[in-house]
Design a protein around this motif. Structure first.
Motif, PDB file in Angstrom:
ATOM      1  N   LEU A  17      36.025  42.100  28.711  1.00  0.00           N
ATOM      2  CA  LEU A  17      36.586  42.867  29.818  1.00  0.00           C
ATOM      3  C   LEU A  17      36.481  44.333  29.451  1.00  0.00           C
ATOM      4  CD1 LEU A  17      38.221  42.858  32.535  1.00  0.00           C
ATOM      5  CD2 LEU A  17      40.262  42.934  31.106  1.00  0.00           C
ATOM      6  N   HIS A  18      35.541  45.028  30.079  1.00  0.00           N
ATOM      7  CA  HIS A  18      35.314  46.452  29.829  1.00  0.00           C
ATOM      8  C   HIS A  18      36.586  47.222  30.193  1.00  0.00           C
ATOM      9  CE1 HIS A  18      33.540  50.464  30.463  1.00  0.00           C
ATOM     10  NE2 HIS A  18      32.590  50.050  29.624  1.00  0.00           N
ATOM     11  N   PRO A  19      36.908  48.310  29.480  1.00  0.00           N
ATOM     12  CA  PRO A  19      38.139  49.063  29.791  1.00  0.00           C
ATOM     13  C   PRO A  19      38.243  49.524  31.244  1.00  0.00           C
ATOM     14  CG  PRO A  19      37.210  49.826  27.725  1.00  0.00           C
ATOM     15  CD  PRO A  19      36.221  48.851  28.310  1.00  0.00           C
ATOM     16  N   SER A  20      37.118  49.751  31.907  1.00  0.00           N
ATOM     17  CA  SER A  20      37.173  50.197  33.305  1.00  0.00           C
ATOM     18  C   SER A  20      37.034  49.040  34.297  1.00  0.00           C
ATOM     19  CB  SER A  20      36.060  51.223  33.564  1.00  0.00           C
ATOM     20  OG  SER A  20      34.800  50.610  33.439  1.00  0.00           O
ATOM     21  N   GLU A  21      37.020  47.800  33.799  1.00  0.00           N
ATOM     22  CA  GLU A  21      36.846  46.629  34.645  1.00  0.00           C
ATOM     23  C   GLU A  21      38.195  45.962  34.900  1.00  0.00           C
ATOM     24  OE1 GLU A  21      33.794  42.845  34.711  1.00  0.00           O
ATOM     25  OE2 GLU A  21      34.587  43.446  32.775  1.00  0.00           O
ATOM     26  N   THR A  22      38.347  45.372  36.082  1.00  0.00           N
ATOM     27  CA  THR A  22      39.563  44.629  36.404  1.00  0.00           C
ATOM     28  C   THR A  22      39.380  43.154  36.033  1.00  0.00           C
ATOM     29  OG1 THR A  22      38.836  44.076  38.641  1.00  0.00           O
ATOM     30  CG2 THR A  22      40.058  46.161  38.357  1.00  0.00           C
ATOM     31  N   GLU A  23      40.502  42.454  35.894  1.00  0.00           N
ATOM     32  CA  GLU A  23      40.417  41.009  35.655  1.00  0.00           C
ATOM     33  C   GLU A  23      39.756  40.303  36.838  1.00  0.00           C
ATOM     34  OE1 GLU A  23      44.372  39.585  34.639  1.00  0.00           O
ATOM     35  OE2 GLU A  23      43.830  39.631  32.506  1.00  0.00           O
ATOM     36  N   THR A  24      39.961  40.827  38.029  1.00  0.00           N
ATOM     37  CA  THR A  24      39.316  40.233  39.213  1.00  0.00           C
ATOM     38  C   THR A  24      37.802  40.269  39.067  1.00  0.00           C
ATOM     39  OG1 THR A  24      41.167  40.850  40.639  1.00  0.00           O
ATOM     40  CG2 THR A  24      39.051  40.404  41.719  1.00  0.00           C
ATOM     41  N   ARG A  25      37.260  41.404  38.702  1.00  0.00           N
ATOM     42  CA  ARG A  25      35.807  41.527  38.537  1.00  0.00           C
ATOM     43  C   ARG A  25      35.302  40.588  37.445  1.00  0.00           C
ATOM     44  NH1 ARG A  25      31.403  43.794  36.381  1.00  0.00           N
ATOM     45  NH2 ARG A  25      29.914  44.750  37.798  1.00  0.00           N
ATOM     46  N   MET A  26      36.043  40.505  36.343  1.00  0.00           N
ATOM     47  CA  MET A  26      35.653  39.606  35.264  1.00  0.00           C
ATOM     48  C   MET A  26      35.640  38.153  35.744  1.00  0.00           C
ATOM     49  SD  MET A  26      37.558  38.752  31.669  1.00  0.00           S
ATOM     50  CE  MET A  26      38.838  37.845  32.539  1.00  0.00           C
ATOM     51  N   MET A  27      36.628  37.783  36.536  1.00  0.00           N
ATOM     52  CA  MET A  27      36.681  36.402  37.025  1.00  0.00           C
ATOM     53  C   MET A  27      35.593  36.126  38.058  1.00  0.00           C
ATOM     54  SD  MET A  27      38.852  34.918  35.139  1.00  0.00           S
ATOM     55  CE  MET A  27      39.091  33.345  35.984  1.00  0.00           C
ATOM     56  N   ILE A  28      35.176  37.136  38.800  1.00  0.00           N
ATOM     57  CA  ILE A  28      34.034  36.964  39.707  1.00  0.00           C
ATOM     58  C   ILE A  28      32.769  36.732  38.880  1.00  0.00           C
ATOM     59  CG2 ILE A  28      32.597  38.049  41.487  1.00  0.00           C
ATOM     60  CD1 ILE A  28      35.275  37.367  42.630  1.00  0.00           C
ATOM     61  N   ARG A  29      32.646  37.410  37.743  1.00  0.00           N
ATOM     62  CA  ARG A  29      31.512  37.147  36.853  1.00  0.00           C
ATOM     63  C   ARG A  29      31.545  35.708  36.353  1.00  0.00           C
ATOM     64  NH1 ARG A  29      31.110  39.926  32.053  1.00  0.00           N
ATOM     65  NH2 ARG A  29      33.244  40.675  32.016  1.00  0.00           N
ATOM     66  N   LEU A  30      32.725  35.216  36.019  1.00  0.00           N
ATOM     67  CA  LEU A  30      32.869  33.824  35.582  1.00  0.00           C
ATOM     68  C   LEU A  30      32.507  32.870  36.715  1.00  0.00           C
ATOM     69  CD1 LEU A  30      33.843  31.998  33.205  1.00  0.00           C
ATOM     70  CD2 LEU A  30      36.066  32.010  34.314  1.00  0.00           C
ATOM     71  N   LEU A  31      32.932  33.189  37.935  1.00  0.00           N
ATOM     72  CA  LEU A  31      32.562  32.397  39.102  1.00  0.00           C
ATOM     73  C   LEU A  31      31.041  32.375  39.275  1.00  0.00           C
ATOM     74  CD1 LEU A  31      33.222  30.882  41.781  1.00  0.00           C
ATOM     75  CD2 LEU A  31      33.358  33.144  42.859  1.00  0.00           C
ATOM     76  N   ALA A  32      30.397  33.518  39.106  1.00  0.00           N
ATOM     77  CA  ALA A  32      28.935  33.589  39.220  1.00  0.00           C
ATOM     78  C   ALA A  32      28.284  32.658  38.200  1.00  0.00           C
ATOM     79  CB  ALA A  32      28.454  35.022  39.013  1.00  0.00           C
TER      80      ALA A  32
END
Length: 181
Positions: free
Chosen positions: A31-46
């Motif tokens: 999880l990049h410092p400028s990234e949200t958990e939502t964005r990270m979970m969308i990556r996991l969904l992808a």
């Protein structure tokens, strides 16, 4: 001193009835410092939607010429380039010229998505290898509720619907194809 990424570990057990793909993947997500958990979970969904032994996360936000995920052929060609968010038309055009297939998982509120889409729609019509999947705001909230530093997730995909179940939460996600024409 630069902030460091936060490491999340996920064991993702996938039962994809649409593709007849059944596998378990031990994943490490930064999880990049400028990234949200939502964005990270969308990556996991992808990853769940396109799971394959050759699919991998990239260095992400800190690198301009890499997608969020990609899949390479044995000869090194980029088979699939996966972006998350609302990237520029220029970035998608570049991806389209470098990969056989480009997938965008677009998320955000209608107030974010609609103006972005209207601004890039005309240019994206020329990209024959681009697929856009829209993740609605409620589905994003459900995904974010699953985020834990150590995750064990069961993912079932059937009829283009995704069900993710963790130890403390579950989420149903319906990625909607966005027609560009």
């Amino acid at each position: 001193m630069a902030l460091k990424s936060t490491i999340y570990k996920a064991t993702l057990n996938i039962s994809d009835l649409d593709r007849q793909h059944y596998a378990e993947y031990p994943l490490t997500l930064a999880l990049h410092p400028s990234e949200t958990e939502t964005r990270m979970m969308i990556r996991l969904l992808a990853f769940a939607l396109y799971a394959d032994e050759a699919l991998s996360f990239t260095r992400g936000l800190c690198v301009d010429d890499e997608p969020d995920l990609w899949q390479h052929a044995p000869n090194g060609e980029i088979e699939r380039w996966i972006e998350v968010g609302l990237p520029s038309e220029k970035r998608l055009r570049k991806a389209s010229s470098r990969a056989k297939e480009v997938v965008l998982l677009a998320y955000g509120t209608d107030q974010q998505f609609d103006p972005w889409f209207q601004g890039v729609r005309k240019a994206l019509m020329r990209l024959d290898n681009l697929t856009i999947l829209r993740i609605n705001e409620n589905d994003c909230e459900g995904l974010t509720a699953l985020a834990e530093r150590q995750m064990r997730l069961q993912c079932t995909i059937q009829d283009a619907e995704v069900w993710l179940t963790g130890e403390s939460a579950s989420a149903a996600v319906v990625p909607r194809p966005v027609p560009v024409v």
